[in-house]
Each structure stands twice: as C-alpha cells, then as structure tokens.
Enzyme design. Structure first.
Site, PDB file in Angstrom:
ATOM      1  N   GLU A 123      29.347 -20.325  26.759  1.00  0.00           N
ATOM      2  CA  GLU A 123      28.679 -19.067  26.413  1.00  0.00           C
ATOM      3  C   GLU A 123      27.925 -19.117  25.085  1.00  0.00           C
ATOM      4  OE1 GLU A 123      31.592 -16.031  28.727  1.00  0.00           O
ATOM      5  OE2 GLU A 123      32.383 -16.723  26.822  1.00  0.00           O
TER       6      GLU A 123
HETATM    7  C1  TNX Z   1      35.272 -16.197  29.539  1.00  0.00           C
HETATM    8  S1  TNX Z   1      36.106 -18.880  30.086  1.00  0.00           S
HETATM    9  C2  TNX Z   1      35.405 -16.877  28.350  1.00  0.00           C
HETATM   10  C3  TNX Z   1      36.273 -16.323  27.307  1.00  0.00           C
HETATM   11  C4  TNX Z   1      36.830 -14.991  27.674  1.00  0.00           C
HETATM   12  C5  TNX Z   1      37.236 -15.006  29.122  1.00  0.00           C
HETATM   13  C6  TNX Z   1      37.909 -13.764  29.569  1.00  0.00           C
HETATM   14  C7  TNX Z   1      35.284 -19.144  28.896  1.00  0.00           C
HETATM   15  C8  TNX Z   1      34.984 -20.527  28.713  1.00  0.00           C
HETATM   16  N1  TNX Z   1      34.887 -18.124  28.138  1.00  0.00           N
HETATM   17  O1  TNX Z   1      35.588 -16.275  26.083  1.00  0.00           O
HETATM   18  O2  TNX Z   1      37.922 -14.720  26.862  1.00  0.00           O
HETATM   19  O3  TNX Z   1      36.112 -15.229  29.907  1.00  0.00           O
HETATM   20  O4  TNX Z   1      38.378 -13.893  30.872  1.00  0.00           O
END
Ligand code: TNX
Length: 536
Positions: free
Chosen positions: A348
């Site tokens: 992300e």
């Molecule tokens: C996605 S999974 C994220 C996290 C969040 C999560 C909540 C991932 C690599 N990043 O930053 O906490 O979803 O489900």
C-alpha cells in the site's frame, strides 16, 4: 481507510458466500480416546481429537496413566529442554513430581521417554513417532523440534484438565496407540500487528504459546506502522520516544526495548518458533515521519496519527538520509534477530510512483541482504523485481494473480495469506463486534476451506513455503480480543499447514475442534463459540 485503498481493496474483493449456520450432527465430544465417539470421516481405530490431525494414527485399546511413579526419560541435553517444557505443563495440573532423568541404563517402565534416536528419517526435522502402551509413552524424533511437536500431541491426548495451572483430580490416562506425524509445509506462520495497538511482552508470550500448541513455527511481528513504532532503535531513539507514544484511538502505545525483544525471540526459540520482524516501508511510516523531521521530503515532522486509514505516508525516496536510516534500523534489528528473515512490508505505498517504488525497493532489499538477512515482503514487492531470494507474502483475497504466479514460476517462494481465508482480523459474522470486513466475513469454516498449496492459479505447491494467518489490530486492544480472533481460526489454518490435504475434511475437523474447546475452557481462552461447531 483512504479512498485509494478502498478502491484497491474493492478491486480485489471476492464475493462472499452467505454463511450457512448449521448445528453439529454429533453430541458434544469429550475426551479423546478412540472408540468413545464416532466420526464418519475417521476410521474408529484412529486416535481422535488431535489438532492438527496427525498423518497416521492407530489406537490399540490399552492405555497408560501418568502417576506419581512416572518419570520423564531423556538421553541428551537437547531432549532435556523439551522434557522440562513438558514437565512445566504436566506438574501443576497432575500434582506429580515428574522428574526429568537420564534414561541411560534405566528401564522404560512408567516413563514418558523423549528420544532423539530411532525415528524414521521420513519424519524429517519436525516430525515424530509417538507410541503409547501400558508401560508408558515414547516419543522419538530426529531433531528437538520433532520431540516438541510430539509433546504438543501428547498434551492433547491427556484429559483437558491437564491444561489447568492448579492441581486436578485426574486420572491422567493416555490412550494406547501409535502416531506417525510430520508437517506438510515447512513454514507455518502467524502474524501479529503490535503497531496499531501495542501488546505487552507477556501478551506476546501467550500468543507464542498458543502458536506452539498448534505446531506453528513462525511468528511475524508487524513492529512499525503509521500509528506506532514498537522496537527500540538505539541510533534513532525518537522512533520509540515519539513514534511509540500512541496507538489507534490515542492510547498510550508502547514499545519493546531491545532486551525485551530478545526475550520474546528467546521465548519463541525455546518453542522452535522463528521470529520474523517487519519494518514496513516505504509506506506505513507515519510514526517514523512524526519522530524525525529529516525523514520527510519537506523537512517537517508529521503529526502523530491515531486513526485507521492506510496508504497516506511515505519515507522520502529521494533523500540519502532515508537509506542511512534504513541501514541503521536493519542493522540493529538484524543484530537482535537470529532468524534468517527480515520483512520489509512494501504494501500500500500509494504515495510513491512506480519508478520511485522500484528505486526505493532496490536499495532497501540490498540493505537487508548486506546485513545477511533474507528479505520478505507483501506481494506488491514483486512489482520492483526484487532478487529471487525475496519471499513474497500473498495477501489479496482472490486466486488469480498472474504476476505473482509468474514470479513463483521463476523461483520466488511464497507465503500464502489470502485475506479471504487467512486474515483472521476479519469479523466472523456481522454481529461479532471485533474486526474489520473489507475482505468479507470469515467463519472458522472459511478459514479452514482452502488449500495453501493450490490457492493461487498457476502456482505449483512447490513454490509455497506455507500458510500464515494475519492478525491486524485496528480493533483489538487486549489479549482477550486477540484470543477471540485467534480461536478457533488459527488452529484451522495451523492444520492446513501441518496435516496432509487428505486429512483435512471440515465435517471431521469441526468435531475435533469441539474437543479443543474443552481445553480452551480450562486454559481460560476467550474463544469465539462459533455456531458451526458443537462445543461441549
Ligand atoms: C491491509 S494486508 C493491510 C493492513 C491493514 C489490513 C487490515 C496489508 C499488507 N496491509 O495495513 O491493517 O489490511 O485488514
């Protein structure tokens, strides 16, 4: 959650099947001796009630009872460590002395023998053979982790009250029989987010103990994120002084000193669990950006953040000090991490362009390699074409990921954490309070109903190291909250990681889960009493 992120997630959402609520067809199952309960999927001469299901087992009808005469026999120092662990579980509840003694020259009468000889080579490093007859229990393994796994099985063959920390009446019978057991996957992991909410050393130790109970062998600690920096870095002290000072919702946060972290690593090591520290970058870094002005492109400190959005922060890709910072952090974390891996997140990163992301990851990955560690990243890291030794953790919910499949075919190893099954921070149902739901609702049946070796299209099982559950802590504040999300879903995924695919039938699993429930009652685990399971 930012709009960007919502979009990304919506794009990868699968449609969630309606949850079928049905009651179990068998009466509450107590005990675990073959023959006192029936199961359609298991032959009645198999030893019942063990999670993860052993590869093969045969019940012989005889039994052994642990009494005040029982001793734990070992022939080596390596086995004595496991013996002491076992004694630590058995002594308080049975009230028996259970001395750990050197077995050389003594008979096998009235003993639990933990031996590093005579196990078939086919059980590998983590497997074991367990025999129980009227004279005692013998566990044989090639290596200490195998003995330890055998001890976890033995624990489950005893009555649930063995889990009590006060003396219980017994009798402490173990059903007679043979078990031959070894894992399907060499990697069986569980992730814990200690950044969104901070959890104490004691809570993490309890988490480790739960993983050990279900034969998990890796703990992935998500140590840094926008809301908190949780590991002391001596050369950058403000990371924890400032960055560790809060958490989601504005609570006091906290962090592990390096010596506390070492204590956790050792506690895990004693249970043959490898800790994988994650320092997430270049995104998910607001806590660092709030601690040091110089890490920001504009040279100004960010404010601390206590919300739950993602994807808004980034280290400054163009500044040299960014890489000096990463070098210091990775060096210090490597020094206190005996395991081979460092996880660098990489998920992300919505604030960096593709070119910036590539450039950044090239340098970050080589810093990890320079410190003799093997990089792990969320699967987005593959966009930057990292060296083949990089392990990619797949986390989207869907089964189609052509880029990931291609990397796997080219030799990249994968950890399987599909959000649709292994994200145990998802709510169980609309009505269970804790958790998120962006990947859908995840019942224990959902957590159990996938094959880590065959989840991704066009990926061969040989490319999959194994499954890992993810437990993000946006909505979790206490150990009881953690337990609620973990049980019964972690044991479900643990079984997928350990047991042969042919042993993993839901109907049969939910009966074995019910027997685990009686153990959790004694252990005071705050588990979710899923209506899909006929709890005792
Ligand atoms: C996605 S999974 C994220 C996290 C969040 C999560 C909540 C991932 C690599 N990043 O930053 O906490 O979803 O489900």
């Amino acid at each position: 959650m930012s709009d960007n992120d919502m979009l990304e997630r919506r794009n990868v959402l699968r449609s969630i099947a309606a949850i079928g609520l049905f009651s179990a067809g068998t009466s509450g199952v107590e005990g675990n001796i073959a023959g006192n309960q029936s199961s359609d999927a298991l032959a009645s001469d198999e030893i019942q009630g063990v999670v993860p299901a052993p590869v093969t087992s045969t019940s012989t009808g005889s039994e052994y009872a642990i009494t005040s005469d029982t001793a734990i026999h070992v022939e080596s120092k390596a086995a004595a460590g496991v013996a002491n662990y076992l004694a630590g579980i058995l002594r308080p509840s049975t009230g028996n002395e259970l001395p750990v003694v050197d077995a050389h020259g003594s008979g096998a009468e009235d003993s639990i023998s933990l031996l590093l000889t005579g196990a078939p080579t086919t059980v590998g490093e983590e497997g074991y053979r367990l025999n129980v007859n009227a004279h005692g229990v013998t566990i044989r393994a090639n290596e200490p982790p195998g003995l330890f796994a055998g001890v976890q099985t033995l624990r489950q063959l005893l009555p649930p009250t063995v889990e009590s920390d006060t003396e219980q009446p017994g009798p402490w019978t173990v059903p007679g029989g043979h078990i031959l057991d070894y894992p399907r996957f060499s990697y069986r992991g569980a992730h814990l987010d200690v950044a969104r909410h901070f959890f104490s050393v004691d809570s993490v130790k309890q988490y480790i103990e739960y993983l050990a109970q279900y034969k998990m062998n890796h703990l992935h600690l998500h140590l840094t994120d926008d809301q908190g920096w949780r590991i002391e870095i001596e050369s950058w002290p403000k990371l924890t002084e400032i960055g560790g000072s809060t958490e989601v919702g504005g609570g006091p946060g906290g962090y592990y000193t390096q010596s506390e972290y070492r204590e956790l690593v050792e506690y895990a090591q004693d249970r043959f669990i490898t800790v994988i520290p994650e320092i997430d970058m270049p995104g998910h870094t607001n806590a660092a950006l709030a601690s040091y002005a110089e890490l920001n492109c504009d040279g100004e400190r960010e404010d601390l953040y206590t919300g739950t959005s993602v994807g808004f922060s980034s280290l400054c890709v163009d500044k040299e000090i960014t890489y000096e910072f990463i070098d210091d952090v990775i060096r210090e974390v490597s020094e206190i991490t005996p395991g081979p891996y460092i996880h660098i997140g990489g998920d992300e990163a919505h604030e960096t362009s593709d070119e910036e992301y590539d450039e950044f990851m090239d340098r970050a990955v080589s810093i990890i390699e320079k410190h003799d560690k093997r990089p792990v990243g969320w699967h987005q890291i593959l966009n930057a074409d990292p060296p083949e030794s990089t392990v990619a953790q797949y986390w989207y919910p869907g089964q189609e990921a052509p880029d990931v499949a291609e990397a796997a075919r080219d030799g990249t190893e994968l950890i399987a954490s599909p959000a649709s099954h292994a994200y145990i921070d998802m709510k169980y149902t609309e009505n269970t309070e804790l958790g998120l739901d962006w990947a859908g609702l995840t019942t224990v049946k959902d957590a159990y109903s996938w094959d880590p070796g065959r989840f991704l299209e066009d990926v061969d099982e040989s490319a999959v190291k194994g499954p890992e559950t993810a437990l993000w802590s946006e909505t979790l504040e206490t150990l009881a909250d953690i337990e609620f999300m973990l049980f019964p879903r972690m044991p479900a995924v643990a079984e997928l990681g350990w047991s042969p695919e042919s042993r993993t039938a839901w109907e049969e699993f939910r009966q074995r889960l019910a027997t685990q429930g009686s153990r959790w009652d004694v252990q005071d685990v705050n588990y979710y009493e899923s209506p899909l399971v006929a709890w005792p």
